[in-house]
Design a protein around this motif. Structure first.
Motif, mmCIF file in Angstrom:
data_model
loop_
_atom_site.group_PDB
_atom_site.id
_atom_site.type_symbol
_atom_site.label_atom_id
_atom_site.label_comp_id
_atom_site.label_asym_id
_atom_site.label_seq_id
_atom_site.Cartn_x
_atom_site.Cartn_y
_atom_site.Cartn_z
ATOM 1 N N PRO A 104 26.053 -2.205 26.198
ATOM 2 C CA PRO A 104 24.739 -1.141 25.822
ATOM 3 C C PRO A 104 24.116 -2.093 24.594
ATOM 4 N N GLN A 105 23.065 -1.569 24.121
ATOM 5 C CA GLN A 105 22.201 -2.422 23.179
ATOM 6 C C GLN A 105 23.054 -2.071 21.882
ATOM 7 N N GLU A 106 23.484 -0.871 21.418
ATOM 8 C CA GLU A 106 24.150 -0.717 20.368
ATOM 9 C C GLU A 106 25.415 -1.657 20.222
ATOM 10 N N ALA A 107 26.235 -1.578 21.271
ATOM 11 C CA ALA A 107 27.411 -2.569 21.188
ATOM 12 C C ALA A 107 27.257 -4.024 20.919
ATOM 13 N N ALA A 108 26.160 -4.686 21.415
ATOM 14 C CA ALA A 108 25.577 -6.128 21.283
ATOM 15 C C ALA A 108 25.212 -6.158 19.734
ATOM 16 N N GLU A 109 24.434 -5.219 19.452
ATOM 17 C CA GLU A 109 23.928 -5.334 18.038
ATOM 18 C C GLU A 109 25.017 -5.102 17.010
ATOM 19 N N ALA A 110 26.134 -4.578 17.188
ATOM 20 C CA ALA A 110 27.311 -4.456 16.552
ATOM 21 C C ALA A 110 28.030 -5.504 16.484
ATOM 22 N N GLY A 111 27.833 -6.544 17.298
ATOM 23 C CA GLY A 111 28.565 -7.853 17.248
ATOM 24 C C GLY A 111 29.697 -7.776 18.437
ATOM 25 N N TYR A 112 29.681 -6.883 19.356
ATOM 26 C CA TYR A 112 30.651 -7.048 20.459
ATOM 27 C C TYR A 112 30.240 -7.745 21.748
ATOM 28 N N ARG A 113 30.964 -8.312 22.421
ATOM 29 C CA ARG A 113 30.600 -8.834 23.661
ATOM 30 C C ARG A 113 31.638 -8.868 24.582
ATOM 31 N N LEU A 114 31.260 -8.892 25.958
ATOM 32 C CA LEU A 114 32.242 -8.550 27.114
ATOM 33 C C LEU A 114 32.356 -9.983 27.659
ATOM 34 N N LEU A 115 33.750 -10.479 27.240
ATOM 35 C CA LEU A 115 34.321 -11.780 27.663
ATOM 36 C C LEU A 115 34.688 -11.573 29.161
ATOM 37 N N GLN A 116 34.309 -12.603 29.868
ATOM 38 C CA GLN A 116 34.427 -12.879 31.138
ATOM 39 C C GLN A 116 35.088 -14.313 31.363
ATOM 40 N N PRO A 117 36.641 -14.507 31.392
ATOM 41 C CA PRO A 117 37.183 -15.662 31.526
ATOM 42 C C PRO A 117 36.841 -16.401 32.887
ATOM 43 N N SER A 118 36.604 -15.426 33.653
ATOM 44 C CA SER A 118 36.595 -16.041 35.193
ATOM 45 C C SER A 118 35.180 -16.747 35.413
ATOM 46 N N GLN A 119 34.272 -16.505 34.615
ATOM 47 C CA GLN A 119 32.841 -16.889 34.600
ATOM 48 C C GLN A 119 33.001 -18.581 33.983
ATOM 49 N N LEU A 120 33.300 -19.393 34.754
ATOM 50 C CA LEU A 120 33.628 -20.856 33.919
ATOM 51 C C LEU A 120 32.476 -21.412 33.767
#
Length: 537
Positions: free
Chosen positions: A230-246
Motif C-alpha cells: 500500500p502507498q502508506e506502507a511504502a512512504e513509511a519506508g517499508y518494502r516487500l522483499l522477494q528473495p526468489s526474484q533474482l
C-alpha cells in the motif's frame, strides 16, 4: 536461465578451459576476489514498494541484517583467495568454496517473501567517490616522490568528500542515502499495515465504484496484494522483499561458484594447471566482470527481446524487398535520388576530411613533444594544442552537427563543418604522434650543419612522416564517409537524409536502395583507399 542452470554451465565452461590446458587456479582466485565485488555492488533480489519506481534491488550486503548468515559470503571468498595463493591448496579451496557459495545462494533464494524496513547509509557513496578520487590521483603519481603524491591524493579526496556532503547534494541529490540496508520489520508491523489497509477499503471502493473500476478485497497478508505494498506502507519506508526474484548479481554468484568448483575439480585431476601470474590475471578477470556485468544490465541486453521482435524483422524484409527502383506513374525515381544523395555524401566526407587535414598538418607540429620541449613558451603551446585536441575529440560529430544545423540551417554545409572540426583533432593527434616517433638521426644531422628549423622540418621530418600522414588521412576519410551517413539523419544532407525520409514515410522498398548503395560504396572506398596506400605508403 535458472540459477542451477548457470551453475552447471559454468562448471562445464571451466572443464572445457581445462581441456585446453588453461590455468585453473586463476579461475579460483578470480572467483574468490569477484565475490567481494558481487557482495557489495551487485543486486541479488527484488524488494517491492507501491510504484515501480519504489522498487529496490538489494545487494547481499543489504540483506545481511535480514539474513545474517550471508555475511559468510565475503568470508568464504577471502578464504578461497588466501588458500588458492598456494598451488597445493587451490583445488580444494575451489571445490569447497564454490560448493559452499552455491549452497548459500540457493538458501538465500529459498527464503520466503517478508516485510522489511529501509535504512539508508548516509555518506557511504560520498566516501566511496572520495576514495576513488584519491586513489586515481595517487596512481597517476603527479610527483616523483611517492609521499607527495600520497599527500595530494588524501587532500583531494578529503576535499571531494567535503564538497559532496555540502554543495554536492544540490547537484547530485540521488547520492544522498543511495545505498540502503534492509532490516526486519518490527514485530506486529505487518498486522498493523494489513489492518490499516482493510480499514481504508470502504473509502477506496467508493471512489472505484464511481469510476466503474473493479473493487478491492480485504487481505489477510501483504503477500495477497498484486504488485506491491500500500502507498502508506511504502512512504513509511517499508518494502516487500522477494528473495526468489533474482537479479543479475545472483546469477553472477552462481556463475562464479560454478567456475570455482569446476576449476577446483580440474585442478584436482591435473595439479599442474596453474601459473605464476595467476593472481594478476585474477585481478584483471575481476575488473572485467565488475565492469561488463553492470553494463549488460544497464543496456537491457536480453536476447529474448530480439526473439519477440523477430516477426517485425520478417515483416520489415517483406516490405523492403524487392527494391522499388522507379515508379514513373507516380513521378517517383528512388534510384536517381539515391545516386545523387550518395554523391553528396561522398563530397561531404571529402571536403570535411580535406579541411581537417589542411588544418591538422601545421597544428600537429605544435603538438609534438619532441619539437616543443626546447623552451618554456613552446611547452605552453604544446599543452594548449594537446588540450584543444582532447576537448575537440570529446565532442562527438553528431553533437557538432546538431549545433551547426541550428546555426546555419539544414544542408550539407553543417555536416562539413561538424566533420572538419572533429576530424581536425583526430588527425592532429595521429600526426603529432607520428612526428614524435620520427627518427632523430636525420634531424640531428641537419641541425649539426646549422640548418634552420624550417629546413629541418622539410628535409628531416616530412619525408619520414608524410607516408603516415597519407595513410591516416585516407583512413579518416573512410570513417568520415560512414559518419556522414549518420549526419544525414539529423538534417545535414546526404544519403542518411534520404533514408530517414523514406523510413518516416514507410517506403521501405525505397529505403533499402539507400542501404544497398551504402554497402557498395563503403566497399569501393575501402578497396580504393587500400590501393592508394599500397602505392603511396
Amino acid at each position: 536461465m535458472t540459477p542451477l542452470g548457470v551453475f552447471f554451465l559454468s562448471i562445464g565452461l571451466a572443464v572445457l578451459l581445462g581441456t585446453a590446458r588453461g590455468s585453473m587456479r586463476r579461475l579460483v582466485l578470480g572467483g574468490g576476489l569477484s565475490l567481494g565485488v558481487a557482495f557489495f555492488a551487485f543486486p541479488f533480489s527484488r524488494a517491492l514498494g507501491f510504484l515501480s519506481r519504489d522498487a529496490l534491488d538489494p545487494t547481499l550486503l543489504a540483506l545481511v541484517p535480514v539474513f545474517p548468515w550471508l555475511a559468510l559470503v565475503p568470508v568464504l571468498g577471502g578464504l578461497v583467495w588466501l588458500l588458492a595463493l598456494r598451488p597445493q591448496w587451490a583445488a580444494w579451496s575451489g571445490i569447497l568454496g564454490g560448493g559452499g557459495l552455491a549452497l548459500l545462494g540457493l538458501l538465500a533464494q529459498a527464503q520466503p517473501t517478508q516485510l522489511v524496513r529501509l535504512v539508508p547509509l548516509y555518506g557511504l557513496m560520498e566516501g566511496v567517490t572520495a576514495v576513488g578520487v584519491g586513489l586515481g590521483v595517487f596512481l597517476l603519481r603527479p610527483f616523483q616522490r611517492g609521499w607527495w603524491s600520497l599527500v595530494l591524493a588524501v587532500g583531494l579526496g578529503g576535499l571531494a568528500f567535503s564538497w559532496l556532503n555540502t554543495q554536492g547534494h544540490l547537484y547530485l541529490p540521488k547520492m544522498v542515502g543511495y545505498y540502503k540496508l534492509l532490516l526486519p520489520a518490527p514485530p506486529g508491523a505487518e498486522e498493523k499495515l494489513v489492518a490499516e489497509y482493510n480499514a481504508s477499503l470502504p473509502e477506496k471502493n467508493a471512489v472505484l465504484k464511481e469510476l466503474g473500476q473493479p473493487l478491492l478485497r480485504p487481505i489477510a497478508s501483504l503477500r495477497d496484494l498484486e504488485g506491491g505494498l500500500p502507498q502508506e506502507a511504502a512512504e513509511a519506508g517499508y518494502r516487500l522483499l522477494q528473495p526468489s526474484q533474482l537479479q543479475y548479481g545472483a546469477l553472477a554468484i552462481f556463475a562464479l561458484s560454478g567456475l570455482m568448483l569446476g576449476g577446483g575439480l580440474v585442478l584436482l585431476r591435473r595439479p599442474s594447471l596453474w601459473e605464476m601470474g595467476d593472481p594478476k590475471a585474477a585481478l584483471i578477470l575481476t575488473g572485467v566482470l565488475s565492469t561488463l556485468l553492470p553494463a549488460f544490465e544497464a543496456t537491457e541486453f536480453k536476447l529474448q527481446k530480439l526473439a519477440k521482435g523477430w516477426p517485425f524483422l520478417v515483416q520489415f524484409v517483406d516490405k523492403a524487398w524487392p527494391p522499388n527502383l522507379a515508379n514513373p506513374e507516380a513521378g517517383i525515381f528512388p534510384l536517381q535520388s539515391v545516386l545523387s544523395e550518395m554523391l553528396l555524401t561522398v563530397e561531404i566526407a571529402l571536403v570535411g576530411t580535406f579541411l581537417a587535414a589542411v588544418c591538422a598538418v601545421p597544428t600537429s607540429f605544435l603538438a609534438a613533444r619532441n619539437l616543443t620541449r626546447g623552451s618554456a613558451p613552446m611547452r605552453v603551446v604544446f599543452a594548449i594544442m594537446r588540450a584543444f585536441y582532447n576537448v575537440d575529440r570529446g565532442v562527438d560529430t553528431l553533437i557538432l552537427a546538431l549545433v551547426f544545423v541550428a546555426a546555419v540551417g539544414l544542408g550539407p554545409f553543417a555536416g562539413v563543418l561538424a566533420m572538419a572540426i572533429h576530424s581536425l583533432a583526430d588527425l592532429g593527434k595521429l600526426y603529432s604522434e607520428a612526428i614524435e616517433n620520427a627518427d632523430r638521426g636525420p634531424i640531428e644531422a641537419l641541425e649539426a650543419t646549422g640548418a634552420a628549423g624550417v629546413n629541418v622540418l622539410r628535409w628531416a621530418i616530412l619525408p619520414q612522416v608524410l607516408p603516415l600522414f597519407v595513410s591516416y588521412t585516407l583512413y579518416r576519410f573512410e570513417i568520415n564517409f560512414r559518419v556522414s551517413v549518420v549526419l544525414g539523419l539529423v538534417g545535414a544532407g546526404g544519403i542518411g537524409y534520404f533514408i530517414k525520409g523514406a523510413m518516416d514515410a514507410g517506403h521501405y522498398d525505397q529505403m533499402i536502395i539507400g542501404v544497398i548503395a551504402i554497402v557498395v560504396v563503403v566497399n569501393l572506398i575501402d578497396f580504393a583507399s587500400s590501393w592508394l596506400r599500397s602505392r603511396m605508403v
